[in-house]
Design a protein around this motif. Structure first.
Motif, PDB file in Angstrom:
ATOM      1  N   ARG A   1     -47.357  10.989 -43.073  1.00  0.00           N
ATOM      2  CA  ARG A   1     -46.562  10.661 -41.508  1.00  0.00           C
ATOM      3  C   ARG A   1     -46.808   8.528 -41.718  1.00  0.00           C
ATOM      4  NH1 ARG A   1     -44.904  11.972 -36.652  1.00  0.00           N
ATOM      5  NH2 ARG A   1     -45.490  13.841 -36.896  1.00  0.00           N
ATOM      6  N   LEU A   2     -45.732   7.723 -41.438  1.00  0.00           N
ATOM      7  CA  LEU A   2     -46.161   6.507 -41.600  1.00  0.00           C
ATOM      8  C   LEU A   2     -46.987   6.188 -40.356  1.00  0.00           C
ATOM      9  CD1 LEU A   2     -44.756   3.797 -42.727  1.00  0.00           C
ATOM     10  CD2 LEU A   2     -43.013   3.973 -41.133  1.00  0.00           C
ATOM     11  N   ASN A   3     -47.625   4.676 -40.588  1.00  0.00           N
ATOM     12  CA  ASN A   3     -48.333   4.323 -39.385  1.00  0.00           C
ATOM     13  C   ASN A   3     -47.840   2.509 -39.391  1.00  0.00           C
ATOM     14  OD1 ASN A   3     -51.244   5.584 -40.073  1.00  0.00           O
ATOM     15  ND2 ASN A   3     -49.999   5.319 -37.530  1.00  0.00           N
ATOM     16  N   ALA A   4     -46.563   2.257 -39.176  1.00  0.00           N
ATOM     17  CA  ALA A   4     -45.577   1.600 -39.150  1.00  0.00           C
ATOM     18  C   ALA A   4     -46.662   0.016 -38.669  1.00  0.00           C
ATOM     19  CB  ALA A   4     -44.238   1.519 -38.982  1.00  0.00           C
ATOM     20  N   GLU A   5     -46.827  -0.170 -37.941  1.00  0.00           N
ATOM     21  CA  GLU A   5     -47.710  -1.346 -36.986  1.00  0.00           C
ATOM     22  C   GLU A   5     -49.189  -1.970 -38.154  1.00  0.00           C
ATOM     23  OE1 GLU A   5     -50.158   2.075 -36.377  1.00  0.00           O
ATOM     24  OE2 GLU A   5     -47.917   2.729 -35.332  1.00  0.00           O
ATOM     25  N   GLU A   6     -48.997  -1.676 -39.436  1.00  0.00           N
ATOM     26  CA  GLU A   6     -49.536  -1.773 -40.710  1.00  0.00           C
ATOM     27  C   GLU A   6     -49.196  -2.867 -40.823  1.00  0.00           C
ATOM     28  OE1 GLU A   6     -53.132  -1.663 -41.180  1.00  0.00           O
ATOM     29  OE2 GLU A   6     -53.331  -0.539 -39.550  1.00  0.00           O
ATOM     30  N   LEU A   7     -47.729  -2.904 -41.144  1.00  0.00           N
ATOM     31  CA  LEU A   7     -46.820  -3.355 -41.608  1.00  0.00           C
ATOM     32  C   LEU A   7     -46.379  -4.770 -40.510  1.00  0.00           C
ATOM     33  CD1 LEU A   7     -43.878  -1.473 -43.170  1.00  0.00           C
ATOM     34  CD2 LEU A   7     -45.935  -2.408 -44.417  1.00  0.00           C
TER      35      LEU A   7
ATOM     36  N   GLN B   1     -44.550  13.875 -59.856  1.00  0.00           N
ATOM     37  CA  GLN B   1     -45.675  14.082 -58.584  1.00  0.00           C
ATOM     38  C   GLN B   1     -46.665  13.349 -58.629  1.00  0.00           C
ATOM     39  OE1 GLN B   1     -48.372  16.786 -59.434  1.00  0.00           O
ATOM     40  NE2 GLN B   1     -49.230  15.466 -57.516  1.00  0.00           N
ATOM     41  N   PRO B   2     -47.510  12.803 -59.988  1.00  0.00           N
ATOM     42  CA  PRO B   2     -48.293  12.357 -59.445  1.00  0.00           C
ATOM     43  C   PRO B   2     -48.768  10.919 -59.620  1.00  0.00           C
ATOM     44  CG  PRO B   2     -48.620  13.572 -61.874  1.00  0.00           C
ATOM     45  CD  PRO B   2     -47.562  14.284 -60.751  1.00  0.00           C
ATOM     46  N   THR B   3     -47.428  10.215 -60.112  1.00  0.00           N
ATOM     47  CA  THR B   3     -46.962   9.268 -59.296  1.00  0.00           C
ATOM     48  C   THR B   3     -46.872   8.921 -57.801  1.00  0.00           C
ATOM     49  OG1 THR B   3     -46.057   8.701 -61.620  1.00  0.00           O
ATOM     50  CG2 THR B   3     -45.567   7.579 -59.928  1.00  0.00           C
ATOM     51  N   VAL B   4     -46.402   9.997 -57.108  1.00  0.00           N
ATOM     52  CA  VAL B   4     -46.078   9.506 -55.711  1.00  0.00           C
ATOM     53  C   VAL B   4     -47.351  10.439 -54.918  1.00  0.00           C
ATOM     54  CG1 VAL B   4     -45.188  11.301 -53.548  1.00  0.00           C
ATOM     55  CG2 VAL B   4     -43.592  10.802 -56.049  1.00  0.00           C
ATOM     56  N   SER B   5     -48.273  10.655 -55.428  1.00  0.00           N
ATOM     57  CA  SER B   5     -49.057  10.769 -55.065  1.00  0.00           C
ATOM     58  C   SER B   5     -50.066  10.121 -54.940  1.00  0.00           C
ATOM     59  CB  SER B   5     -50.155  12.218 -55.567  1.00  0.00           C
ATOM     60  OG  SER B   5     -50.243  13.234 -55.235  1.00  0.00           O
ATOM     61  N   LYS B   6     -49.986   9.232 -55.718  1.00  0.00           N
ATOM     62  CA  LYS B   6     -51.106   7.686 -57.172  1.00  0.00           C
ATOM     63  C   LYS B   6     -50.733   6.610 -55.464  1.00  0.00           C
ATOM     64  CE  LYS B   6     -52.298   8.771 -61.071  1.00  0.00           C
ATOM     65  NZ  LYS B   6     -51.848   8.457 -62.527  1.00  0.00           N
ATOM     66  N   HIS B   7     -49.171   6.999 -54.974  1.00  0.00           N
ATOM     67  CA  HIS B   7     -48.734   5.314 -54.553  1.00  0.00           C
ATOM     68  C   HIS B   7     -49.299   5.947 -53.394  1.00  0.00           C
ATOM     69  CE1 HIS B   7     -46.541   3.609 -57.273  1.00  0.00           C
ATOM     70  NE2 HIS B   7     -45.971   4.356 -57.620  1.00  0.00           N
ATOM     71  N   LEU B   8     -49.128   7.267 -52.593  1.00  0.00           N
ATOM     72  CA  LEU B   8     -49.864   7.476 -51.392  1.00  0.00           C
ATOM     73  C   LEU B   8     -50.628   7.486 -51.015  1.00  0.00           C
ATOM     74  CD1 LEU B   8     -47.626  11.140 -50.759  1.00  0.00           C
ATOM     75  CD2 LEU B   8     -47.172   8.690 -49.231  1.00  0.00           C
ATOM     76  N   GLY B   9     -51.656   7.327 -51.675  1.00  0.00           N
ATOM     77  CA  GLY B   9     -53.217   6.765 -51.888  1.00  0.00           C
ATOM     78  C   GLY B   9     -53.537   6.023 -51.420  1.00  0.00           C
ATOM     79  N   VAL B  10     -52.780   4.883 -52.055  1.00  0.00           N
ATOM     80  CA  VAL B  10     -52.673   3.156 -51.841  1.00  0.00           C
ATOM     81  C   VAL B  10     -52.131   3.352 -50.843  1.00  0.00           C
ATOM     82  CG1 VAL B  10     -51.644   1.082 -53.137  1.00  0.00           C
ATOM     83  CG2 VAL B  10     -52.626   2.843 -54.275  1.00  0.00           C
ATOM     84  N   LEU B  11     -51.082   3.912 -49.976  1.00  0.00           N
ATOM     85  CA  LEU B  11     -50.606   3.490 -48.752  1.00  0.00           C
ATOM     86  C   LEU B  11     -51.532   3.885 -47.730  1.00  0.00           C
ATOM     87  CD1 LEU B  11     -46.766   4.268 -49.471  1.00  0.00           C
ATOM     88  CD2 LEU B  11     -47.449   2.147 -49.292  1.00  0.00           C
ATOM     89  N   ARG B  12     -52.143   4.860 -48.098  1.00  0.00           N
ATOM     90  CA  ARG B  12     -53.353   5.894 -47.322  1.00  0.00           C
ATOM     91  C   ARG B  12     -54.150   4.664 -47.417  1.00  0.00           C
ATOM     92  NH1 ARG B  12     -57.294   8.298 -48.717  1.00  0.00           N
ATOM     93  NH2 ARG B  12     -55.898   9.806 -50.167  1.00  0.00           N
ATOM     94  N   ARG B  13     -55.303   4.564 -47.979  1.00  0.00           N
ATOM     95  CA  ARG B  13     -56.123   3.247 -48.076  1.00  0.00           C
ATOM     96  C   ARG B  13     -56.032   2.378 -47.381  1.00  0.00           C
ATOM     97  NH1 ARG B  13     -58.505   2.971 -53.819  1.00  0.00           N
ATOM     98  NH2 ARG B  13     -57.822   4.759 -55.297  1.00  0.00           N
ATOM     99  N   VAL B  14     -54.928   1.093 -47.857  1.00  0.00           N
ATOM    100  CA  VAL B  14     -54.422   0.486 -45.920  1.00  0.00           C
ATOM    101  C   VAL B  14     -53.313   1.023 -45.268  1.00  0.00           C
ATOM    102  CG1 VAL B  14     -52.673  -1.341 -46.425  1.00  0.00           C
ATOM    103  CG2 VAL B  14     -53.793  -0.780 -48.741  1.00  0.00           C
ATOM    104  N   GLY B  15     -53.871   2.271 -44.997  1.00  0.00           N
ATOM    105  CA  GLY B  15     -53.901   2.903 -43.440  1.00  0.00           C
ATOM    106  C   GLY B  15     -52.050   2.405 -42.673  1.00  0.00           C
ATOM    107  N   ILE B  16     -50.928   2.527 -44.329  1.00  0.00           N
ATOM    108  CA  ILE B  16     -50.094   2.578 -44.250  1.00  0.00           C
ATOM    109  C   ILE B  16     -49.233   4.095 -43.674  1.00  0.00           C
ATOM    110  CG2 ILE B  16     -47.719   2.266 -44.587  1.00  0.00           C
ATOM    111  CD1 ILE B  16     -49.035  -0.454 -46.296  1.00  0.00           C
ATOM    112  N   VAL B  17     -49.991   5.516 -44.060  1.00  0.00           N
ATOM    113  CA  VAL B  17     -49.583   6.059 -43.676  1.00  0.00           C
ATOM    114  C   VAL B  17     -51.421   7.111 -43.596  1.00  0.00           C
ATOM    115  CG1 VAL B  17     -47.632   6.532 -45.291  1.00  0.00           C
ATOM    116  CG2 VAL B  17     -50.533   6.823 -45.963  1.00  0.00           C
ATOM    117  N   SER B  18     -50.738   8.087 -43.177  1.00  0.00           N
ATOM    118  CA  SER B  18     -51.758   9.114 -42.873  1.00  0.00           C
ATOM    119  C   SER B  18     -51.018  10.710 -43.188  1.00  0.00           C
ATOM    120  CB  SER B  18     -52.227   9.007 -41.333  1.00  0.00           C
ATOM    121  OG  SER B  18     -51.282   8.447 -40.017  1.00  0.00           O
ATOM    122  N   VAL B  19     -52.459  10.886 -43.287  1.00  0.00           N
ATOM    123  CA  VAL B  19     -52.215  12.877 -43.845  1.00  0.00           C
ATOM    124  C   VAL B  19     -52.609  13.100 -42.349  1.00  0.00           C
ATOM    125  CG1 VAL B  19     -52.496  14.032 -46.138  1.00  0.00           C
ATOM    126  CG2 VAL B  19     -53.321  11.752 -45.918  1.00  0.00           C
TER     127      VAL B  19
END
Lengths: 116, 116
Positions: free
Chosen positions: A73-79, A45-63
């Motif tokens: 949730r995925l914000n695919a446009e960032e890709l 779980q901590p690993t997943v949370s950390k990875h989600l944190g990275v993705l969130r900061r880049v905008g790829i996911v939103s919480v």
DNA sequence: CGATTATATTCCCATATGGGAATATGTCAA
DNA sequence: TTGACATATTCCCATATGGGAATATAATCG
């Protein structure tokens, strides 16, 4: 200068395979709780949370909070920047017909090369 | 565990913007000497050589000696994994018509979700 | 309130990084 | 051989990383 931070842009963020796995799970469009991702991917779980944190900061996911859970949730446009960049090279490995275009374009490029 | 090496795969290799610039210059298909890249990109020669080293180890470029120079050529097929991965998300930012497919597919996915 | 569940954060560490500067290697030309 | 040119390599360093373990925060339930 060290390597650019993983949170610099989508290119850096998706270099990590587990982050791509997370993105893949979120692909359906449906929001997922952290626990779901933990179960699906069998990553601590901590690993997943950390990875989600990275993705969130880049905008790829939103919480969004939903009771006790956080729904990601995925914000695919960032890709899109990644796709835009790599798409240009698609013709190098696709079919016959495109090879003709490729050759023609190469000739044109060579003609105008080394002007600067 | 630290971050995966830049030479691990194409995803890691292209995270660095200057390496993408190098790839872009090599896009024409023509082989380029290191010095040409140095001039074109205005990046110090050792830096260019190091980036080329990374790209070569991943297989994205290949070298050949030609007298005093080393000619670098693009092996674009090595970028295919990146394209294959990101292409799946293309529909998220493309036009209206694809949105229909997207919704339909989401429904199908949700129906079969969480079986494992 | 206390206990349980869900998630985030902190602390730790070995490690690879990219750049600059300097230098080494290799190749050509005279 | 010597020197000029082209490229690679080495040495240096500040820095962010991903994972593990432990802990903190926060929400729900009884």
């Amino acid at each position: 200068m060290p390597r650019a931070a993983t949170t610099t842009d989508a290119f850096n963020a998706i270099a990590e395979p587990r982050r791509r796995e997370i993105i893949d799970v979120l692909r359906g469009g449906r929001a997922h709780a952290v626990g779901e991702l933990v179960k699906r991917l069998r990553i601590p779980q901590p690993t997943v949370s950390k990875h989600l944190g990275v993705l969130r900061r880049v905008g790829i996911v939103s919480v969004s909070r939903h009771g006790q859970r956080r729904m990601y949730r995925l914000n695919a446009e960032e890709l899109k920047p990644v796709h835009d960049w790599v798409k240009i090279y698609e013709r190098f490995w696709t079919h016959q017909l495109d090879r003709i275009k490729e050759r023609a374009e190469r000739k044109a490029t060579e003609r105008t090369a080394d002007k600067g």
